[in-house]
Design an enzyme around this catalytic site. Structure first.
Site, PDB file in Angstrom:
ATOM      1  N   TYR A  31      79.245  37.446  76.118  1.00 21.29           N
ATOM      2  CA  TYR A  31      79.317  36.227  76.919  1.00 21.29           C
ATOM      3  C   TYR A  31      78.641  35.065  76.209  1.00 21.29           C
ATOM      4  O   TYR A  31      77.971  35.240  75.184  1.00 21.29           O
ATOM      5  CB  TYR A  31      78.695  36.462  78.297  1.00 21.29           C
ATOM      6  CG  TYR A  31      77.168  36.504  78.310  1.00 21.29           C
ATOM      7  CD1 TYR A  31      76.475  37.577  77.762  1.00 21.29           C
ATOM      8  CD2 TYR A  31      76.432  35.455  78.854  1.00 21.29           C
ATOM      9  CE1 TYR A  31      75.085  37.607  77.777  1.00 21.29           C
ATOM     10  CE2 TYR A  31      75.044  35.484  78.871  1.00 21.29           C
ATOM     11  CZ  TYR A  31      74.377  36.561  78.327  1.00 21.29           C
ATOM     12  OH  TYR A  31      73.006  36.579  78.329  1.00 21.29           O
ATOM     13  N   ARG A  50      79.200  31.657  67.780  1.00 15.16           N
ATOM     14  CA  ARG A  50      78.411  32.830  68.188  1.00 15.16           C
ATOM     15  C   ARG A  50      79.278  33.807  68.990  1.00 15.16           C
ATOM     16  O   ARG A  50      79.150  35.028  68.845  1.00 15.16           O
ATOM     17  CB  ARG A  50      77.178  32.409  68.990  1.00 15.16           C
ATOM     18  CG  ARG A  50      76.277  33.612  69.312  1.00 15.16           C
ATOM     19  CD  ARG A  50      74.965  33.195  69.947  1.00 15.16           C
ATOM     20  NE  ARG A  50      75.174  32.554  71.244  1.00 15.16           N
ATOM     21  CZ  ARG A  50      74.212  32.007  71.976  1.00 15.16           C
ATOM     22  NH1 ARG A  50      72.962  32.020  71.535  1.00 15.16           N
ATOM     23  NH2 ARG A  50      74.476  31.440  73.129  1.00 15.16           N
ATOM     24  N   ARG A  98      88.475  55.678  81.999  1.00 16.17           N
ATOM     25  CA  ARG A  98      87.087  55.764  81.533  1.00 16.17           C
ATOM     26  C   ARG A  98      86.926  56.775  80.403  1.00 16.17           C
ATOM     27  O   ARG A  98      87.215  57.956  80.563  1.00 16.17           O
ATOM     28  CB  ARG A  98      86.135  56.139  82.676  1.00 16.17           C
ATOM     29  CG  ARG A  98      84.683  56.119  82.221  1.00 16.17           C
ATOM     30  CD  ARG A  98      83.699  56.504  83.301  1.00 16.17           C
ATOM     31  NE  ARG A  98      82.338  56.424  82.790  1.00 16.17           N
ATOM     32  CZ  ARG A  98      81.754  57.383  82.060  1.00 16.17           C
ATOM     33  NH1 ARG A  98      82.395  58.489  81.774  1.00 16.17           N
ATOM     34  NH2 ARG A  98      80.525  57.213  81.618  1.00 16.17           N
ATOM     35  N   HIS A 100      84.223  56.804  76.716  1.00 17.99           N
ATOM     36  CA  HIS A 100      83.341  55.971  75.887  1.00 17.99           C
ATOM     37  C   HIS A 100      84.103  55.362  74.713  1.00 17.99           C
ATOM     38  O   HIS A 100      83.998  54.183  74.438  1.00 17.99           O
ATOM     39  CB  HIS A 100      82.151  56.787  75.355  1.00 17.99           C
ATOM     40  CG  HIS A 100      81.125  57.091  76.394  1.00 17.99           C
ATOM     41  ND1 HIS A 100      81.383  57.848  77.506  1.00 17.99           N
ATOM     42  CD2 HIS A 100      79.827  56.726  76.488  1.00 17.99           C
ATOM     43  CE1 HIS A 100      80.294  57.939  78.248  1.00 17.99           C
ATOM     44  NE2 HIS A 100      79.332  57.266  77.649  1.00 17.99           N
ATOM     45  N   LYS A 145      75.364  38.863  71.830  1.00 18.05           N
ATOM     46  CA  LYS A 145      75.170  38.358  73.198  1.00 18.05           C
ATOM     47  C   LYS A 145      75.992  39.215  74.149  1.00 18.05           C
ATOM     48  O   LYS A 145      77.057  38.827  74.642  1.00 18.05           O
ATOM     49  CB  LYS A 145      75.522  36.864  73.290  1.00 18.05           C
ATOM     50  CG  LYS A 145      74.865  36.194  74.501  1.00 18.05           C
ATOM     51  CD  LYS A 145      74.814  34.690  74.345  1.00 18.05           C
ATOM     52  CE  LYS A 145      74.324  33.982  75.593  1.00 18.05           C
ATOM     53  NZ  LYS A 145      73.019  34.359  76.092  1.00 18.05           N
ATOM     54  N   GLU A 177      61.302  37.685  71.302  1.00 24.34           N
ATOM     55  CA  GLU A 177      61.811  36.535  72.057  1.00 24.34           C
ATOM     56  C   GLU A 177      61.442  36.731  73.519  1.00 24.34           C
ATOM     57  O   GLU A 177      60.565  37.550  73.829  1.00 24.34           O
ATOM     58  CB  GLU A 177      63.329  36.391  71.851  1.00 24.34           C
ATOM     59  CG  GLU A 177      64.117  37.612  72.283  1.00 24.34           C
ATOM     60  CD  GLU A 177      65.624  37.462  72.101  1.00 24.34           C
ATOM     61  OE1 GLU A 177      66.131  36.333  72.026  1.00 24.34           O
ATOM     62  OE2 GLU A 177      66.305  38.505  72.075  1.00 24.34           O
TER      63      GLU A 177
END
Ligand code: PDD
Length: 281
Positions: A31, A50, A98, A100, A145, A177
């Protein structure tokens, strides 16, 4: 409120995704949060670069070109009343049974929404905010991100439970951070922040702050900051798309410096305010 989902602008309350979306099942997505001033996204190129980097890192093909993203984001901004907004952009790997392991060539899910931009209050700017320290127990790809934010969510909640605004993270005795912000420290007039690595998110605001420091003649260094150094700084700041630059004035209940936002923070905050909006004319 109007949002964007997979090619359509529609009311947020009507936007639905299938329960097998891998974003829902695995947090398998990335995101961006883009601040918008006077209907103009700040550093859109940086955010789109990014996003591309995050998508590449998790092997999702970018569903849009940069110019298409720009058009869609402008359209979304136009649908909202506020001139200052925060645009949220979210891309997941898509919908699949579903497992992985992921199937090739899934159509990514693309979702965007926008909210009025809520920046720190005058009082927070004037007085600064409290922070606590916490152990950085996240994975080794904090540079992506990712929407899989469980560790960040729990770390942020620790701050809220302690009556603080942010958790400042330490990994192996060094500053990384915040739970949702980059961290800058000032000692002896020099701004210090950890260098970009897999241990921190490469903040768009981080880049902006360093450029403003260079333009404003404020000395800075991208270097490791030990826990001992962190507890002895003159000033501490957090930076993010929505919180801009904000002084941290207590850490674990102890005053940072003299316990008030410092002179270099004030300089940087003024520079930020002077440069965040598009130039008129
Ligand atoms: N978060 N580090 C982390 C872990 C973050 O989540 C963020 C921002 C930042 C600062 O990045 P930027 O300057 O590009 O906003 C650093 C956003 C705002 C969020 O998750 O809401």
């Amino acid at each position: 409120m109007i949002c964007y989902l997979n090619g359509e602008f529609l009311p947020l309350a009507e936007a639905k995704i299938p329960v097998l979306d891998r974003g829902f099942i695995f947090g398998d997505g990335v995101y961006e949060v883009i601040p918008v001033y006077d209907r103009t996204p700040l550093r859109l190129d940086g955010h789109l670069a990014r996003l591309q980097r995050s998508l590449d890192a998790i092997r999702i093909g970018n569903p849009n070109t940069a110019s298409r993203w720009t058009e869609l984001i402008r359209e979304l901004i136009a649908q909202h009343e506020s001139t200052d907004q925060s645009v949220y952009v979210h891309v997941t790997r898509g919908v699949a049974k579903r497992d992985h392991a992921f199937p090739k060539d899934l159509a990514p899910t693309v979702f965007m929404m926008s909210n009025p931009l809520s920046t720190p209050s005058a009082e927070q700017i004037e007085r600064g905010v409290a922070a606590i320290t916490g152990t950085d127990n996240r994975w080794y790809r904090c540079d992506i991100k990712s929407t899989a934010l469980l560790a960040n969510v729990l770390l942020r909640q620790l701050a809220i439970d302690a009556g603080a605004a942010e958790t400042v993270l330490l990994r192996d005795g060094f500053l990384t951070e915040g739970s949702a912000a980059n961290i800058f420290a000032v000692k002896g007039g020099v701004i210090r922040t950890p260098p970009k690595s897999h241990l921190i998110l490469p903040g768009i605001t981080y880049d902006f702050i360093l450029e403003l420091a260079a333009a404003g003649g404020l000395p800075y260094e991208q270097c490791d900051v030990s826990e001992g150094e962190l507890r002895n700084v003159d000033e501490l700041w957090l930076t993010s798309a929505t919180r801009e630059v904000l002084a941290i004035t207590t850490l674990d209940g102890h005053p940072v410096g003299n316990g008030a936002p410092g002179p270099i923070f004030r300089r940087m905050h003024a520079l930020y305010q002077a440069h965040k909006r598009p130039k008129k004319g």
